[in-house]
Design a protein around this motif. Structure first.
Motif, PDB file in Angstrom:
ATOM      1  N   GLU A 262       0.824  -1.212   0.000  1.00  0.00           N
ATOM      2  CA  GLU A 262       0.000   0.000   0.000  1.00  0.00           C
ATOM      3  C   GLU A 262       0.860   1.265   0.000  1.00  0.00           C
ATOM      4  N   ARG A 263       2.043   1.121   0.574  1.00  0.00           N
ATOM      5  CA  ARG A 263       2.948   2.277   0.645  1.00  0.00           C
ATOM      6  C   ARG A 263       3.260   2.818  -0.751  1.00  0.00           C
ATOM      7  N   GLN A 266       0.397   4.942  -1.743  1.00  0.00           N
ATOM      8  CA  GLN A 266       0.390   6.199  -0.976  1.00  0.00           C
ATOM      9  C   GLN A 266       1.387   7.191  -1.562  1.00  0.00           C
ATOM     10  N   GLN A 267       2.530   6.671  -1.978  1.00  0.00           N
ATOM     11  CA  GLN A 267       3.581   7.552  -2.482  1.00  0.00           C
ATOM     12  C   GLN A 267       3.329   7.988  -3.929  1.00  0.00           C
TER      13      GLN A 267
END
Ligand SMILES: [Fe+2]
Length: 583
Positions: A262-263, A266-267
């Motif tokens: 998920e990171r 997000q980025q």
């Protein structure tokens, strides 16, 4: 002495036979079972290789398998404790692996006790390095292998001299340039095994505006061995879940579980779903992915050049298929000569493992250079004629003519120059994923609309993917900004600006072409076709794409005829026969 190399229970299952140091045959299982990137046990590929070499199973002295379960046991155990499901999957594959002797006997309806051969387990990346260096033209060279993962490592480098390789170091799981590229490929909505090519093609349409973000996704490793990189693991999940590859079944294209976390969303913003439109943002992300790969890859090569002082580099592993990055080696590093054998990915392990045994284990001297890619099945005139007759194509409104060589190439070149699409089938099938003039579709590179025509009528692939040029080797420097040989389409060079408008169809949007340099020695008939096309048009280049339509490249004449009819090409050269539409 006869050595059989087998890449089994892994993507791109394949086999190769080396007799007294000479490669006799090499082929991927997918060409026989018609499943792209087929894994499983390559029974048909092995049967073909032995037949081509005229050998019985009992006459094989050594069997080389490119996997060593004991390699990096400590690292494996470390992760095994954290990922029970991963371990179960690996254990299943391992059980299969211990049964290679039985599977081999089974492929010939034979008894395992009849196999006299000695079995060798060669570590994955050492087999990759061997697959390049030991068949390269270089007496000495620096070596680099980079891929997703094999025997728990992703990258290995060292140097080769004569019949010996020295390994300098390796980068181990979970850090991997291959998995990095695959993870972002998935994030961009391309979920299929092997889709990395598409994203590499897409990258040319974007700007690397997110390069800084990608420098956090793959970081230089300042502490470790000084030549490496590390993944920003918060962007990935494979170190927690294990890379969920399903290799085991022969009747399936391999699949890979989700690699990004998920990171990453997000980025970089929401991940693209497969059916969502490709926007500028996605193109820029693809460009950023590629730019960061090049920084790390070329950075590693720079350091390797410095450490070894050598001017020749041999590359292998899936990352070595990044022809865009490879084309930049000459400007970005001190290396002056590059060798990438045509099956640089895991299929090539069969050749690498066999040569590892021949040189590194048995100490035999070098005597072979892989100068062409035609190590797969070929078909006699009788077999070709039988395929034509059994299809009944002559009764379906097509004209079939058997022609002498010169007349055949003259007619074929005229067909291409006339803007028609030509199926071109001759000789032995190519080893590796590129069609190199024996199982190719050939078209006129001068027509800007040819790319669309091919996509619409034949190939049905994404519009942003480039088509490749085949050029007479002697004309390379005149048309491209580099002239170093690229016989296996593993390097992309800039087309000279003044030539771009002359060959718009195989020139990518960034002005490069993933070229094949064709010599008379490697492929006399294909060289003659392009020479005749040049005599007619002044252009020593044809557009070359693989002879298939969303399937493995055709292997047998029957498959070529089927694909020709299904896709409605205009003409087909099938060995000595020319098939054209009747009036
Ligand atoms: Fe590999």
């Amino acid at each position: 002495m006869n050595i059989l190399g087998i890449n089994a229970y892994h993507g791109n299952a394949s086999a190769a036979v080396v007799c007294d140091g000479r490669l006799v045959a090499a082929v991927e299982e997918e060409r026989f079972n018609r499943v792209k990137y087929a894994a499983g046990f390559p029974a048909a590929a092995i049967r073909y290789c032995l037949k081509e070499a005229g050998l019985k199973l009992e006459e094989i002295d050594h069997v080389a398998v490119p996997r060593n379960p004991l390699a990096r046991l400590g690292t494996k155990l470390f992760y095994a404790l954290r990922m029970p499901s991963f371990v179960r999957g690996r254990a299943k594959v391992l059980v299969k692996f211990t049964g290679v002797r039985e599977a081999l006997a089974g492929a010939f309806d034979s008894d395992p006790s009849k196999i006299k051969a000695q079995f060798h387990r060669i570590e994955h990346h050492q087999a990759h390095l061997a697959s390049s260096f030991f068949v390269s033209p270089f007496e000495r060279a620096a070596l680099l292998s980079a891929d997703g993962l094999g025997d728990f490592a992703s990258t290995m480098w060292g140097s080769g001299s004569g019949n010996r390789m020295e390994i300098a170091d390796a980068i181990v799981f979970p850090h991997s340039l291959g998995l990095y590229y695959t993870a972002v490929t998935q994030y961009l909505g391309f979920q299929k095994f092997g889709d990395e090519y598409k994203v590499m093609g897409l990258a040319a349409y974007g700007e690397p505006e997110k390069l800084e973000d990608f420098r956090d996704i793959v970081r230089f490793d300042a502490n470790g061995n000084g030549n490496g990189f590390r993944l920003g693991l918060e962007y990935f999940v494979h170190h927690r879940t294990g890379p969920e590859m399903s290799w085991a079944e022969a009747d399936k294209t391999p699949t890979l579980g989700k690699l990004f976390s998920e990171r990453m969303s997000q980025q970089l913003g929401a991940a693209r779903l497969a059916d969502e439109p490709l926007e500028k943002r996605h193109r820029n992300l693809a460009a950023s992915l590629q730019a960061r790969l090049e920084e790390v890859y070329l950075g590693m090569l720079q350091k390797l050049a410095k450490a070894t002082g050598l001017k020749s580099i041999c590359l292998a592993g899936g990352v070595a298929f990044n022809c865009v990055a490879n084309g930049k080696i000459f400007d970005a590093t001190p290396f002056e000569r590059v060798y990438v054998q045509p099956a640089a990915g895991d299929a090539g392990l069969a050749v690498g493992a066999a040569y590892f045994v021949w040189h590194q284990k048995l100490g035999k001297p070098r005597s072979f250079v892989m100068e062409h890619a035609y190590w797969g099945p070929g078909y006699s005139a009788g077999e070709t004629r039988a395929a034509i007759e059994s299809n009944g194509i002559a009764g379906k409104g097509y004209v079939v003519e058997e022609l002498p060589e010169q007349e055949l190439t003259r007619r074929a070149a005229a067909i291409v120059a006339d803007g028609k699409i030509l199926g071109w089938f001759q000789g032995r099938a190519e080893w590796g994923p590129r069609a190199l003039g024996n199982r190719s579709i050939v078209a006129d590179p001068r027509r800007a609309d040819m790319k669309d025509t091919l996509n619409r009528r034949i190939k049905h692939r994404e519009i942003f993917r480039p088509f490749a040029p085949s050029i007479l080797a002697e004309a390379t420097g005149e048309w491209f900004e580099k002239s170093h040989p690229s016989p296996f389409m593993t390097l992309a060079y800039a087309v000279r600006p003044e030539k771009r408008e002359l060959i718009p169809a195989p020139t990518h949007v960034d002005g490069t072409g993933r070229l094949q340099t064709v010599t008379k020695e490697a492929n006399p008939r294909y060289h003659a076709l392009i020479s005749t096309f040049r005599d007619l048009t002044g252009v020593p280049v044809v557009l070359n794409t693989s002879f298939n339509d969303n399937e493995p490249i055709v292997c047998r004449p029957e498959e070529a005829i089927d694909c020709f009819l299904r896709t409605k090409m205009d003409a087909l050269v099938l060995s000595d026969f020319l098939v054209t539409r009747g009036i």
